[in-house]
Design an enzyme around this catalytic site. Structure first.
Site, PDB file in Angstrom:
ATOM      1  N   HIS A   1      13.119  -2.757   8.461  1.00  0.00           N
ATOM      2  CA  HIS A   1      12.305  -3.678   7.667  1.00  0.00           C
ATOM      3  C   HIS A   1      12.872  -5.067   7.932  1.00  0.00           C
ATOM      4  CE1 HIS A   1       9.659  -1.016   5.303  1.00  0.00           C
ATOM      5  NE2 HIS A   1      10.541  -0.107   5.661  1.00  0.00           N
TER       6      HIS A   1
ATOM      7  N   CYS B   1       8.352  -0.606   0.543  1.00  0.00           N
ATOM      8  CA  CYS B   1       8.515   0.736   0.001  1.00  0.00           C
ATOM      9  C   CYS B   1       8.389   0.603  -1.503  1.00  0.00           C
ATOM     10  CB  CYS B   1       9.870   1.321   0.380  1.00  0.00           C
ATOM     11  SG  CYS B   1      10.187   2.912  -0.419  1.00  0.00           S
TER      12      CYS B   1
END
Ligand code: HMG
Ligand code: MG
Length: 301
Positions: A209, A240
């Site tokens: 990420h 997430c």
């Protein structure tokens, strides 16, 4: 410095990206997005997740999406599966590839899948056994491999142990995941080397990420270690729902721009990918973060 001549990209935008969008994207738009990603030449697309709709309502329409996408011969289509119920749904949707998702930190595991690491590995053992029986390929994720939003530092030994457990139960590939985008190039070689001591490097994928802007630098560091599979999401969509503050994956456009510049093949057409990103941006309530995408759109205006 030797980089691979070819890199495989696992496009996770429809799953990791859209699972985190507050505005509900319609099923028809998800299907159109996946079809555009297939048309861009992606080799692997993670389309959705057969998880509990109570936990992640954004992925509740997984079966409807799979029923309507156009499957390209050169593309593999996958989805997350948390348990045997999810595997059964995946089977009914005709999947030949699934992914299970464990974590290297106990607290994140409990927040994300409501169970500790040991319990999750027991369940994944059953899921893998049945999936392999069905002739499916299984990918395994190891979340919080570079740090946990709740526990902070995660010992490398935990990352290695969970990765090895997933391979032993039959996972063909392990996606070592930087859930909260905290990894940096000083950390990546140590984690990759430790995992690669127990698992062949061909089976190691990395999932960055881009929360702190280090994802591309991390990819370079990982390629230097021999890694040639990277997860990315179109436009940098993503996050997430169970990792506070997590932002999108490394943007596929930004990754391809860098790889193209290094002469590394991906098989993905950047122009066609921009079409997919432009489409999905029109269906969400914020601009896509990909730097390449934004620069290109500014230029076209
Ligand atoms: P639970 O609540 O402990 O399990 O959840 P349960 O068995 O008690 O089930 C609760 C309800 O969900 C029940 O329904 C089940 O039937 C149903 P009810 O009786 O209450 O109406 N259910 C299901 N329905 C459909 N499909 C299923 C399914 N399973 C149960 N497969 C569970 C445990 C694991 C199921 C839940 O916590 C869950 O689904 N979690 C998923 C969370 C998630 O998707 N997180 C995001 C993906 S992971 C990620 O983003 C990280 C990654 O990108 C890598 C990285 O960046 O680190 C991969
Ligand atoms: Mg992720």
């Amino acid at each position: 410095m030797r980089y691979p001549s070819r890199v495989s990209i696992v496009e996770v935008g429809p799953r990791d990206g859209l699972q985190n969008e507050a505005t509900g994207v319609s099923t028809a738009d998800k299907i159109a997005f996946v079809d555009l990603l297939s048309a861009a030449g992606h080799g692997t697309i993670e389309v959705s997740a057969f998880v509990s709709p109570r936990w992640v309502p954004q992925m509740a329409d997984a079966a409807d999406v799979f029923a309507a996408i156009s499957r390209h011969p050169g593309t593999r289509y996958s989805a997350l599966v948390p348990n045997l119920a999810g595997l059964e749904r995946a089977r009914q949707s005709g999947l030949t590839e699934i992914a299970v998702f464990a974590a290297a930190s106990e607290t994140f595991s409990r927040r994300n899948i409501n169970q500790g690491i040991e319990t999750s590995l027991d369940i994944y053992g059953q899921v893998c056994a049945r999936a392999l029986d069905l002739g499916m390929r299984v990918r395994g994720y190891v979340s919080t491999a570079f740090g946990c939003p709740f526990e902070g530092v995660v010992p490398i030994s935990k990352v290695v142990a969970v990765s090895e457990a997933l391979v032993k139960m039959g996972a063909a590939e392990i996606s070592v995941s930087d859930t909260i985008g905290i990894a940096h190039p000083g950390q990546v070689p140590g984690v990759v080397a430790a995992v690669a001591e127990r698992i062949s490097i061909e089976r190691v994928a990395l999932h960055f990420h881009d929360t702190r802007g280090a994802a591309l630098a991390n990819v370079l560091a990982a390629m230097e270690m021999g890694v040639s599979v990277f997860d990315a999401s179109a436009g940098g969509l993503g996050g997430c729902p169970y990792a506070p503050g997590a932002t999108g994956n490394v943007a596929t456009e930004d990754l391809i721009y860098m790889l193209d510049g290094l002469g590394i093949e991906t098989g993905v057409d950047l122009e066609a990918l921009l079409e997919a990103s432009r489409f999905i941006e029109s269906r969400i309530d914020h601009p896509l973060p990909s730097r390449f995408y934004r620069a290109t759109m500014a230029h076209h205006r």
